[in-house]
Design a protein around this motif. Structure first.
Motif, PDB file in Angstrom:
ATOM      1  N   ALA A   1      -1.920  -0.125  -7.751  1.00 46.48           N
ATOM      2  CA  ALA A   1      -1.910   0.884  -8.830  1.00 46.48           C
ATOM      3  C   ALA A   1      -0.462   1.200  -9.195  1.00 46.48           C
ATOM      4  O   ALA A   1       0.464   0.863  -8.461  1.00 46.48           O
ATOM      5  CB  ALA A   1      -2.618   2.145  -8.356  1.00 46.48           C
TER       6      ALA A   1
ATOM      7  N   GLY B   1       0.837  -1.206   0.000  1.00 48.34           N
ATOM      8  CA  GLY B   1       0.000   0.000   0.000  1.00 48.34           C
ATOM      9  C   GLY B   1       0.864   1.245   0.000  1.00 48.34           C
ATOM     10  O   GLY B   1       1.526   1.546   0.990  1.00 48.34           O
TER      11      GLY B   1
ATOM     12  N   LEU C   1      -2.573  -7.299  -2.970  1.00 48.83           N
ATOM     13  CA  LEU C   1      -2.419  -8.282  -1.897  1.00 48.83           C
ATOM     14  C   LEU C   1      -3.699  -9.099  -1.742  1.00 48.83           C
ATOM     15  O   LEU C   1      -4.781  -8.530  -1.599  1.00 48.83           O
ATOM     16  CB  LEU C   1      -2.131  -7.543  -0.574  1.00 48.83           C
TER      17      LEU C   1
ATOM     18  N   ALA D   1      -1.046   7.577   1.489  1.00 47.30           N
ATOM     19  CA  ALA D   1      -0.577   8.694   2.311  1.00 47.30           C
ATOM     20  C   ALA D   1       0.469   8.222   3.320  1.00 47.30           C
ATOM     21  O   ALA D   1       1.434   8.922   3.592  1.00 47.30           O
ATOM     22  CB  ALA D   1      -1.761   9.328   3.037  1.00 47.30           C
ATOM     23  N   GLY D   2       0.295   7.005   3.874  1.00 43.52           N
ATOM     24  CA  GLY D   2       1.249   6.490   4.849  1.00 43.52           C
ATOM     25  C   GLY D   2       2.335   5.635   4.222  1.00 43.52           C
ATOM     26  O   GLY D   2       3.527   5.863   4.437  1.00 43.52           O
ATOM     27  N   GLY D   3       1.941   4.637   3.422  1.00 43.98           N
ATOM     28  CA  GLY D   3       2.884   3.631   2.902  1.00 43.98           C
ATOM     29  C   GLY D   3       3.982   4.216   2.035  1.00 43.98           C
ATOM     30  O   GLY D   3       5.153   3.806   2.145  1.00 43.98           O
TER      31      GLY D   3
ATOM     32  N   GLY E   1      -5.091   1.156   3.354  1.00 47.22           N
ATOM     33  CA  GLY E   1      -6.141   2.180   3.388  1.00 47.22           C
ATOM     34  C   GLY E   1      -7.530   1.619   3.638  1.00 47.22           C
ATOM     35  O   GLY E   1      -7.700   0.534   4.203  1.00 47.22           O
ATOM     36  N   SER E   2      -8.528   2.380   3.216  1.00 46.72           N
ATOM     37  CA  SER E   2      -9.924   1.988   3.479  1.00 46.72           C
ATOM     38  C   SER E   2     -10.796   2.288   2.260  1.00 46.72           C
ATOM     39  O   SER E   2     -10.330   2.876   1.287  1.00 46.72           O
ATOM     40  CB  SER E   2     -10.460   2.783   4.673  1.00 46.72           C
TER      41      SER E   2
ATOM     42  N   GLN F   1      -3.324  12.801   8.276  1.00 47.69           N
ATOM     43  CA  GLN F   1      -2.302  13.249   9.240  1.00 47.69           C
ATOM     44  C   GLN F   1      -1.902  12.110  10.184  1.00 47.69           C
ATOM     45  O   GLN F   1      -0.736  12.027  10.597  1.00 47.69           O
ATOM     46  CB  GLN F   1      -2.756  14.479  10.024  1.00 47.69           C
TER      47      GLN F   1
ATOM     48  N   THR G   1     -15.537  15.006   3.550  1.00 44.38           N
ATOM     49  CA  THR G   1     -15.495  14.715   2.117  1.00 44.38           C
ATOM     50  C   THR G   1     -16.720  15.270   1.403  1.00 44.38           C
ATOM     51  O   THR G   1     -16.603  15.921   0.359  1.00 44.38           O
ATOM     52  CB  THR G   1     -15.412  13.185   1.882  1.00 44.38           C
TER      53      THR G   1
ATOM     54  N   VAL H   1       4.679  -2.544  -2.490  1.00 40.72           N
ATOM     55  CA  VAL H   1       3.718  -3.193  -3.396  1.00 40.72           C
ATOM     56  C   VAL H   1       2.469  -2.329  -3.441  1.00 40.72           C
ATOM     57  O   VAL H   1       1.981  -1.898  -2.395  1.00 40.72           O
ATOM     58  CB  VAL H   1       3.324  -4.589  -2.857  1.00 40.72           C
TER      59      VAL H   1
HETATM   60  C1  FAD Z   1     -12.098  12.828  -0.662  1.00 41.32           C
HETATM   61  C2  FAD Z   1     -11.293  12.631   0.593  1.00 41.32           C
HETATM   62  C3  FAD Z   1     -10.816  13.732   1.293  1.00 41.32           C
HETATM   63  C4  FAD Z   1     -10.042  13.560   2.455  1.00 41.32           C
HETATM   64  N1  FAD Z   1      -9.560  14.671   3.106  1.00 41.32           N
HETATM   65  C5  FAD Z   1      -8.760  14.530   4.175  1.00 41.32           C
HETATM   66  C6  FAD Z   1      -8.196  15.675   4.841  1.00 41.32           C
HETATM   67  O1  FAD Z   1      -8.461  16.798   4.452  1.00 41.32           O
HETATM   68  N2  FAD Z   1      -7.394  15.479   5.916  1.00 41.32           N
HETATM   69  C7  FAD Z   1      -7.083  14.216   6.367  1.00 41.32           C
HETATM   70  O2  FAD Z   1      -6.337  14.107   7.359  1.00 41.32           O
HETATM   71  N3  FAD Z   1      -7.603  13.114   5.775  1.00 41.32           N
HETATM   72  C8  FAD Z   1      -8.429  13.232   4.689  1.00 41.32           C
HETATM   73  N4  FAD Z   1      -8.960  12.115   4.074  1.00 41.32           N
HETATM   74  C9  FAD Z   1      -8.638  10.776   4.606  1.00 41.32           C
HETATM   75  C10 FAD Z   1      -7.242  10.337   4.100  1.00 41.32           C
HETATM   76  O3  FAD Z   1      -7.210  10.414   2.707  1.00 41.32           O
HETATM   77  C11 FAD Z   1      -6.936   8.923   4.560  1.00 41.32           C
HETATM   78  O4  FAD Z   1      -7.079   8.862   5.964  1.00 41.32           O
HETATM   79  C12 FAD Z   1      -5.495   8.546   4.188  1.00 41.32           C
HETATM   80  O5  FAD Z   1      -5.313   8.593   2.789  1.00 41.32           O
HETATM   81  C13 FAD Z   1      -5.160   7.143   4.713  1.00 41.32           C
HETATM   82  O6  FAD Z   1      -3.865   6.817   4.323  1.00 41.32           O
HETATM   83  P1  FAD Z   1      -3.444   5.287   4.120  1.00 41.32           P
HETATM   84  O7  FAD Z   1      -1.987   5.300   3.790  1.00 41.32           O
HETATM   85  O8  FAD Z   1      -3.909   4.493   5.263  1.00 41.32           O
HETATM   86  O9  FAD Z   1      -4.286   4.790   2.872  1.00 41.32           O
HETATM   87  P2  FAD Z   1      -4.458   5.377   1.403  1.00 41.32           P
HETATM   88  O10 FAD Z   1      -3.894   6.735   1.288  1.00 41.32           O
HETATM   89  O11 FAD Z   1      -5.881   5.160   1.043  1.00 41.32           O
HETATM   90  O12 FAD Z   1      -3.549   4.402   0.530  1.00 41.32           O
HETATM   91  C14 FAD Z   1      -3.830   3.021   0.394  1.00 41.32           C
HETATM   92  C15 FAD Z   1      -2.973   2.476  -0.747  1.00 41.32           C
HETATM   93  O13 FAD Z   1      -3.099   1.052  -0.746  1.00 41.32           O
HETATM   94  C16 FAD Z   1      -3.289   0.580  -2.072  1.00 41.32           C
HETATM   95  N5  FAD Z   1      -4.037  -0.697  -1.959  1.00 41.32           N
HETATM   96  C17 FAD Z   1      -5.303  -0.870  -1.540  1.00 41.32           C
HETATM   97  N6  FAD Z   1      -5.601  -2.187  -1.529  1.00 41.32           N
HETATM   98  C18 FAD Z   1      -4.496  -2.842  -1.937  1.00 41.32           C
HETATM   99  C19 FAD Z   1      -4.176  -4.219  -2.122  1.00 41.32           C
HETATM  100  N7  FAD Z   1      -5.055  -5.207  -1.871  1.00 41.32           N
HETATM  101  N8  FAD Z   1      -2.933  -4.539  -2.564  1.00 41.32           N
HETATM  102  C20 FAD Z   1      -2.015  -3.571  -2.842  1.00 41.32           C
HETATM  103  N9  FAD Z   1      -2.275  -2.245  -2.667  1.00 41.32           N
HETATM  104  C21 FAD Z   1      -3.497  -1.896  -2.218  1.00 41.32           C
HETATM  105  C22 FAD Z   1      -4.047   1.701  -2.766  1.00 41.32           C
HETATM  106  O14 FAD Z   1      -3.863   1.641  -4.175  1.00 41.32           O
HETATM  107  C23 FAD Z   1      -3.424   2.943  -2.119  1.00 41.32           C
HETATM  108  O15 FAD Z   1      -2.307   3.374  -2.864  1.00 41.32           O
HETATM  109  C24 FAD Z   1      -9.758  12.247   2.928  1.00 41.32           C
HETATM  110  C25 FAD Z   1     -10.244  11.133   2.227  1.00 41.32           C
HETATM  111  C26 FAD Z   1     -11.008  11.309   1.071  1.00 41.32           C
HETATM  112  C27 FAD Z   1     -11.529  10.090   0.334  1.00 41.32           C
END
Ligand code: FAD
Length: 436
Positions: free
Chosen positions: A38, A8, A80, A11-13, A119-120, A334, A179, A35
């Motif tokens: 996308a 993943g 995954l 934002a974090g990974g 992510g979610s 964040q 959102t 991994v």
């Molecule tokens: C429209 C919108 C606006 C938002 N605005 C804010 C904001 O203003 N401030 C804030 O703090 N938060 C905001 N958020 C929430 C924030 O985007 C998420 O909390 C944050 O992106 C989570 O980060 P993450 O790394 O956990 O997951 P994500 O950033 O969602 O990344 C997950 C990654 O995992 C990959 N993935 C998923 N499934 C698989 C799999 N099976 N195998 C391999 N790869 C996979 C995806 O392709 C993606 O690249 C917003 C969310 C949305 C939808």
């Protein structure tokens, strides 16, 4: 050499892979592999702007392969689907192009340390018709699909005569959280630009009706009440129809039905309420599955290690991490960023058998962007001793700074400065709304 696999690149990974690549990969101390399902990364908080067409993905997308090359980690394309905890391997599904041709076959990847940051997704709570008739704003593909439908609907609406007292096009947004509120304001701004480009039958107040529906008694229910009131005031100024205390119970192709019996017609419906992690997480580990909560999030301890396997870490939206005060780390960019920075320091120590202090989330407040019109937010933390509220230009500046913080973690100061400069130049000659 220790093999660290991060699944993943969101934002974090991606921030974690970049930091570990620079700290360990560059010195040959570990092999870091990222991994992702996308090929490119788009920062998720920008998706509502992508949906409205007000930002250009090509300018914002980061190519994983290039980021990996520059920051001393490897990238593998794949989704995954399974983890074999005994043999320490992950299973990745085969990937295919639009025509269904195989790009990569199903693969297995060995790890010593696995980090899951997938992510979610939006949670429609099984609402009747929601899966078939709504667009969920949880991936760049979905945001682009929505944008295509919006532009097509606007062009089509131009050819239809306006009937007295009603608009030509209604976009209904289910979910009055950050959102939904941000998307409503962004759509209004996009319609204004479209009108100025010659789609002059799409007047944002007369022809495009934006309807926002929230089940809770107020918008932005997770944030202080004062922010809900500010946001509601701004949306009302834009003639956006807001329904609170209304639970959507059924969605059809052209309408929404509420529990109260109210029906709202809708040309395009966006579902922006609730989050849950992917169903596949509950089966990870096969006959020795990892522990999940009812939102499918992986349960982790204070060091972000999964409760049943210390070699598997999880963070960001897909993980449930309880804080010392009993609250849970919220699913926000964040939080994912702070956890990535924490793991970049703690993971090498924990892998070496040392101890590390637990992760503590520092809530820096919440900012909600109302497009070019305003922003509202509350800032919290030790500096402000409590919370104070920001609105207007100051809040807009702080919202922009959040995105810059993410760019800094990925590219450093020089690159972020260059990106910012090129954004400023782009703004002088590119259309403000993408029309394709
Ligand atoms: C429209 C919108 C606006 C938002 N605005 C804010 C904001 O203003 N401030 C804030 O703090 N938060 C905001 N958020 C929430 C924030 O985007 C998420 O909390 C944050 O992106 C989570 O980060 P993450 O790394 O956990 O997951 P994500 O950033 O969602 O990344 C997950 C990654 O995992 C990959 N993935 C998923 N499934 C698989 C799999 N099976 N195998 C391999 N790869 C996979 C995806 O392709 C993606 O690249 C917003 C969310 C949305 C939808």
């Amino acid at each position: 050499m220790q093999r660290i696999v991060i699944v993943g690149g969101g934002a974090g990974g991606l921030a974690l892979a970049t930091q570990l690549g620079k700290r360990l990969g560059k010195k040959g101390l570990a092999e870091i592999t990222l991994v992702d399902a996308a090929r490119t990364h788009v920062w998720k908080p920008l998706l509502h702007q992508l949906a409205a067409g007000s930002f250009d993905t090509h300018a914002e997308e980061i190519e994983y392969l290039a980021q990996a090359r520059w920051n001393h980690f490897k990238f593998r394309l794949g989704s995954l689907v399974g983890v074999d905890r005994h043999n320490k391997t992950v299973q990745l599904a085969a990937s295919h192009d639009e025509a269904g041709r195989e790009i990569t076959p199903a693969q297995q990847l060995g790890y010593d340390t696995l980090v899951i940051a997938v992510g979610s997704q939006t949670n429609d709570f099984g609402t009747l018709g929601a899966a078939e008739h709504t667009i969920k704003l949880d991936s760049p593909q979905a945001a682009k699909r929505f944008n295509n439908r919006l532009i097509n609907a606007c062009i089509r609406a131009q050819t239809v005569p306006r009937s007295a007292g009603s608009g030509r096009l209604t976009v209904a947004i289910v979910g009055g959280g950050a959102t939904g509120v941000e998307l409503a304001a962004e759509l209004h701004a996009a319609a204004r630009v479209l009108a100025s480009y010659g789609l002059d039958n799409i007047h944002p107040e007369k022809d495009l009706q934006i309807v926002l529906i929230e089940a809770a008694p107020r918008l932005l229910a997770q944030l202080p009440e004062r922010l809900s009131e500010s946001a509601l005031r701004e949306l009302r100024k834009l003639a956006i129809e807001v329904h609170t205390n209304e639970k959507v119970v059924e969605v059809t192709e052209d309408s929404l039905k509420m529990a109260s019996g109210k029906v709202v017609s809708s040309s395009i419906t966006v579902w922006a309420a609730g989050v849950k992690a992917g169903d596949f997480l509950t089966a990870l580990g096969g006959d020795a599955p990892l522990e999940c909560n009812r939102l499918n999030q992986l349960l982790v301890n204070g060091n972000l290690q999964s409760t049943r396997d210390p070699n598997i870490y999880a963070f960001g939206d897909c993980a449930a991490c309880q804080q010392p005060d009993g609250t849970w780390v919220p699913p926000r960019a964040q939080a994912a960023y702070q956890q990535a920075m924490y793991l970049a320091r703690a993971l090498p120590r924990l892998s070496a058998g040392e101890t590390a202090p637990p992760f503590v989330f520092k809530d820096q407040g919440s900012l909600v962007s109302l497009s070019e019109y305003s922003s509202v937010g509350s800032l919290m933390g030790s500096l402000t001793k409590g919370s104070f509220f920001v609105e207007g230009q100051l809040a807009k500046l702080m919202y922009w700074a959040l995105h810059k913080q993410h760019q800094l973690a990925l590219g450093g100061i020089k690159k972020t400065a260059l990106i910012t400069l090129s954004e400023m130049i782009d703004r002088t000659h590119r259309p403000r709304i993408k029309l394709h």
